[in-house]
Design a protein around this motif. Structure first.
Motif, PDB file in Angstrom:
ATOM      1  N   ALA A  15       0.832  -1.018   0.047  1.00 35.01           N
ATOM      2  CA  ALA A  15       0.036  -0.075   0.080  1.00 35.01           C
ATOM      3  C   ALA A  15       0.637   1.074  -0.035  1.00 35.01           C
ATOM      4  CB  ALA A  15      -0.965  -0.038   1.218  1.00 35.01           C
ATOM      5  N   VAL A  27      -5.990   7.358  -8.495  1.00 34.85           N
ATOM      6  CA  VAL A  27      -6.351   6.152  -7.353  1.00 34.85           C
ATOM      7  C   VAL A  27      -6.898   4.905  -8.185  1.00 34.85           C
ATOM      8  CG1 VAL A  27      -7.816   5.520  -5.463  1.00 34.85           C
ATOM      9  CG2 VAL A  27      -6.599   7.889  -5.413  1.00 34.85           C
ATOM     10  N   ASN A  72     -10.699  -2.701  -2.169  1.00 40.72           N
ATOM     11  CA  ASN A  72      -9.372  -2.000  -2.774  1.00 40.72           C
ATOM     12  C   ASN A  72      -9.719  -0.335  -3.000  1.00 40.72           C
ATOM     13  OD1 ASN A  72      -6.963  -3.795  -2.909  1.00 40.72           O
ATOM     14  ND2 ASN A  72      -8.780  -5.365  -3.367  1.00 40.72           N
ATOM     15  N   TYR A  76      -7.973   2.454  -1.147  1.00 43.22           N
ATOM     16  CA  TYR A  76      -7.024   3.511  -1.783  1.00 43.22           C
ATOM     17  C   TYR A  76      -7.358   4.801  -2.101  1.00 43.22           C
ATOM     18  CZ  TYR A  76      -3.659  -0.091  -3.134  1.00 43.22           C
ATOM     19  OH  TYR A  76      -2.673  -1.216  -2.993  1.00 43.22           O
TER      20      TYR A  76
END
Length: 277
Positions: A15, A27, A72, A76
């Protein structure tokens, strides 16, 4: 237990690498690259058999894949706005809340209060130092994290090796790829970007998800959850070493409180199960 801890280190450092990649692709582009490259690797290695599965098997895989895509994407979006350690601390509230709500023992109110104290400390009394949108994304990702744990275990029981994971990753990639292309377009085709995306895919998806799936075949879900409670500390370390996101004493204490609350809640569940309560 070693598998779970190794997965935690891998996913949080992945990450941190992803945060450095975001200025190049945005992103959505990072998430699309991560899921697509991870799917390619897993499908190539596992070569899962697509025939002979029941409708329930496919239903589990599809929900697992969509959950991974949502988890995810939300996470993010969060780390693009707030520090990595803070984002994971808020994210872990999802599994913690589920653990508290599913238990009828009064002691879980103590764990809930401890977690709330940690969140209040982290927020500085109102999240003045944290982007509120980033906070909302992190909390939403926590809900998806709780769902991920449930469906990862179900997938592991229904499919041999990592076949179910590979298929679910393919579902996640297909679901997210249009969003990544819409935001990033040809930026996703730059060789250096693909290389960094491959590193993120391996560190944050291929390796940790495989290790977690294998661990869930050997560990009780409660023990797994206790170990996952250490994620905020791992994330804070990765944020400091890779992104130079230093924590204040108050923020470190806040993270410690949330970790203690999460571990305490899960241990209470274990004790209840052993005594038949």
């Amino acid at each position: 237990m070693g598998l779970v801890l190794a997965a935690g280190v891998s996913v949080q450092f992945g990450a941190a690498v992803a945060v450095n990649l975001m200025p190049r692709t945005g992103v959505m582009g990072v998430v699309a690259l991560r899921l697509l490259l991870a799917a390619v690797v897993l499908l190539a290695v596992c070569r899962p058999r697509l025939r002979g599965h029941s409708r329930a098997d496919w239903g589990t895989v599809v929900v697992f894949g969509l959950t991974m895509a949502a988890m995810n994407g939300l996470f993010y979006q969060s780390v693009a706005r707030i520090p990595l350690g803070a984002a994971v601390t808020l994210e872990v509230l999802g599994p913690l809340t589920l653990s508290v709500l599913t238990s009828r023992r009064a002691v879980n109110l103590v764990w809930a209060a401890l977690a709330l104290a940690g969140v209040v400390l982290l927020s500085g009394g109102g999240f003045g130092d944290l982007d509120p949108v980033g906070v909302l994304f992190a909390v939403s990702a926590g809900g998806m994290w709780a769902t991920y744990i449930v469906f990862s275990a179900r997938t592991g029981r229904r499919f041999p090796q990592a076949d179910g994971l590979a298929m679910a990753m393919g579902v996640a990639a297909l679901a997210f790829l249009p969003l990544g292309i819409a935001e990033s377009g040809t930026k996703l085709l730059v060789p250096s970007t693909i290389g960094l995306g491959a590193a993120v895919a391996c560190l944050s998806s291929v390796l940790p998800y495989t290790l977690e799936l294998l661990a869930l075949r050997r560990l009780p879900a409660a023990t797994f959850a206790i170990l996952m409670s250490l994620e905020p500390a791992i994330a804070a370390t990765a944020g400091f070493l890779v992104l130079h996101q230093a924590l204040s004493t108050t923020q470190a204490l806040a993270i410690a409180l949330v970790i203690a609350a999460s571990m305490g809640a899960v241990r209470t569940q274990v004790g209840r199960a052993k005594t038949g309560g």
